[in-house]
Design an enzyme around this catalytic site. Structure first.
Site, PDB file in Angstrom:
ATOM      1  N   ASP A   1      65.655 -53.875   7.276  1.00 34.56           N
ATOM      2  CA  ASP A   1      65.952 -54.318   8.643  1.00 34.56           C
ATOM      3  C   ASP A   1      67.325 -53.824   9.092  1.00 34.56           C
ATOM      4  OD1 ASP A   1      65.470 -55.573  11.021  1.00 34.56           O
ATOM      5  OD2 ASP A   1      65.920 -57.589  10.306  1.00 34.56           O
TER       6      ASP A   1
ATOM      7  N   ASN B   1      54.990 -55.318  14.154  1.00 36.27           N
ATOM      8  CA  ASN B   1      55.696 -54.128  14.657  1.00 36.27           C
ATOM      9  C   ASN B   1      54.779 -53.216  15.486  1.00 36.27           C
ATOM     10  OD1 ASN B   1      57.671 -53.573  11.630  1.00 36.27           O
ATOM     11  ND2 ASN B   1      58.150 -54.802  13.442  1.00 36.27           N
TER      12      ASN B   1
HETATM   13  C1  FPP Z   1      63.168 -52.755  11.084  1.00 32.77           C
HETATM   14  O1  FPP Z   1      64.422 -52.492  11.691  1.00 32.77           O
HETATM   15  C2  FPP Z   1      62.626 -51.518  10.534  1.00 32.77           C
HETATM   16  C3  FPP Z   1      61.415 -50.980  10.876  1.00 32.77           C
HETATM   17  C4  FPP Z   1      60.475 -51.604  11.826  1.00 32.77           C
HETATM   18  C5  FPP Z   1      60.962 -49.686  10.316  1.00 32.77           C
HETATM   19  C6  FPP Z   1      61.519 -49.315   8.966  1.00 32.77           C
HETATM   20  C7  FPP Z   1      61.213 -47.906   8.676  1.00 32.77           C
HETATM   21  C8  FPP Z   1      62.017 -47.053   8.010  1.00 32.77           C
HETATM   22  C9  FPP Z   1      63.284 -47.452   7.364  1.00 32.77           C
HETATM   23  C10 FPP Z   1      61.596 -45.639   7.809  1.00 32.77           C
HETATM   24  C11 FPP Z   1      60.720 -45.583   6.608  1.00 32.77           C
HETATM   25  C12 FPP Z   1      60.218 -44.308   6.163  1.00 32.77           C
HETATM   26  C13 FPP Z   1      59.121 -43.646   6.577  1.00 32.77           C
HETATM   27  C14 FPP Z   1      58.641 -42.497   5.840  1.00 32.77           C
HETATM   28  C15 FPP Z   1      58.394 -44.023   7.802  1.00 32.77           C
HETATM   29  P1  FPP Z   1      64.614 -52.742  13.257  1.00 32.77           P
HETATM   30  O2  FPP Z   1      64.386 -51.481  13.963  1.00 32.77           O
HETATM   31  O3  FPP Z   1      63.763 -53.916  13.681  1.00 32.77           O
HETATM   32  O4  FPP Z   1      66.136 -53.099  13.325  1.00 32.77           O
HETATM   33  P2  FPP Z   1      66.850 -54.095  14.316  1.00 32.77           P
HETATM   34  O5  FPP Z   1      66.520 -55.480  13.821  1.00 32.77           O
HETATM   35  O6  FPP Z   1      68.289 -53.759  14.145  1.00 32.77           O
HETATM   36  O7  FPP Z   1      66.343 -53.828  15.709  1.00 32.77           O
END
Ligand code: FPP
Length: 228
Positions: free
Chosen positions: A15, A63
């Site tokens: 996250d 998501n």
């Molecule tokens: C949550 O952070 C993260 C995700 C929804 C996606 C996580 C995916 C990756 C780290 C990439 C993985 C690798 C591949 C190959 C696809 P957020 O965006 O909700 O963060 P925030 O809470 O700061 O908004």
């Protein structure tokens, strides 16, 4: 650290990509891209430390309601990872698995994911498990409905065999980056006795050294599994 104090299986809630990008006045997709690079480093360090399974929460069932543009960016990351980076993983004797309902993803992404799993070495000494369109509640409901259709009465082993994680040991440690202290529908059944580690570090800044900190804390925890 003694080998017995190394978790066999780690679950990772990655996250903070969006906030990391926002701080840099960049789009969320930039944060996810940097998150993917962090994930690659963390997987390498986990393997080096003797961890056998690392499950990364790349896309939850919730998501999937994100804006189309953000989802397209994530699908492009899967395309890139499963054409290029996965080969490097195989060369190191490691493989990949996927948990979740991938039938809603674009056809080409589904094919890349299935090929990635199929081409994994049979005797892999490390498995990187991608949780994609994964949610613990739908995983459990799916298993229960399968049992009902079969007219089967479930015990613990029967239920476990119907989960996406069948054959994979339960996680010993769940790590969540980005400051929130919850599991957000991740491996809820399997993590009943997992140790939980929360850090404020945003995922793109989480690297091998941050993983080592989590492993050090895990090594000091006393796991009693309900016993005295
Ligand atoms: C949550 O952070 C993260 C995700 C929804 C996606 C996580 C995916 C990756 C780290 C990439 C993985 C690798 C591949 C190959 C696809 P957020 O965006 O909700 O963060 P925030 O809470 O700061 O908004």
């Amino acid at each position: 650290m003694q080998e017995s104090n190394i978790p066999l299986h780690i679950g990772l809630i990655m996250d903070g990509n969006g906030r990391w990008a926002k701080k840099r006045l960049m789009p969320r997709s930039f944060g996810h891209n940097s998150g993917m690079n962090a994930m690659i480093k963390v997987a390498d360090r986990a393997k080096e430390r003797g961890v056998k399974y690392l499950t990364v929460y790349t896309l939850s069932t919730e998501n999937l309601n994100r804006p189309k543009e953000e989802l397209e960016g994530l699908y492009d990351l899967f395309r890139g990872y499963f054409t290029k980076n996965v080969q490097k993983l195989y060369k190191k004797g490691a493989g990949v698995k996927v948990i979740g309902d991938i039938s809603v993803l674009p056809q080409d992404v589904q094919k890349l994911l299935s090929d990635g799993v199929e081409n994994s070495p049979e005797d892999a000494d490390f498995t990187l498990i991608f949780a994609i369109n994964y949610g613990a509640r739908s995983e459990i409901l799916r298993a229960v409905n399968t049992a009902v259709e079969r007219g089967e009465k479930l015990d613990g082993k029967g239920l476990e065999a119907l989960l996406y994680t069948a054959g994979i040991p339960d996680p010993d440690l769940i790590i969540r980056t980005g400051g929130e202290k919850r599991l957000s529908n991740f491996l809820a059944y399997q993590s009943a006795y997992a140790e939980l580690y929360f850090t404020d570090v945003l995922f793109p800044d989480f690297d091998g050294n941050e993983l080592d900190k989590a492993l050090e804390e895990y090594a000091c925890r006393e796991r009693r599994f309900g016993k005295v």
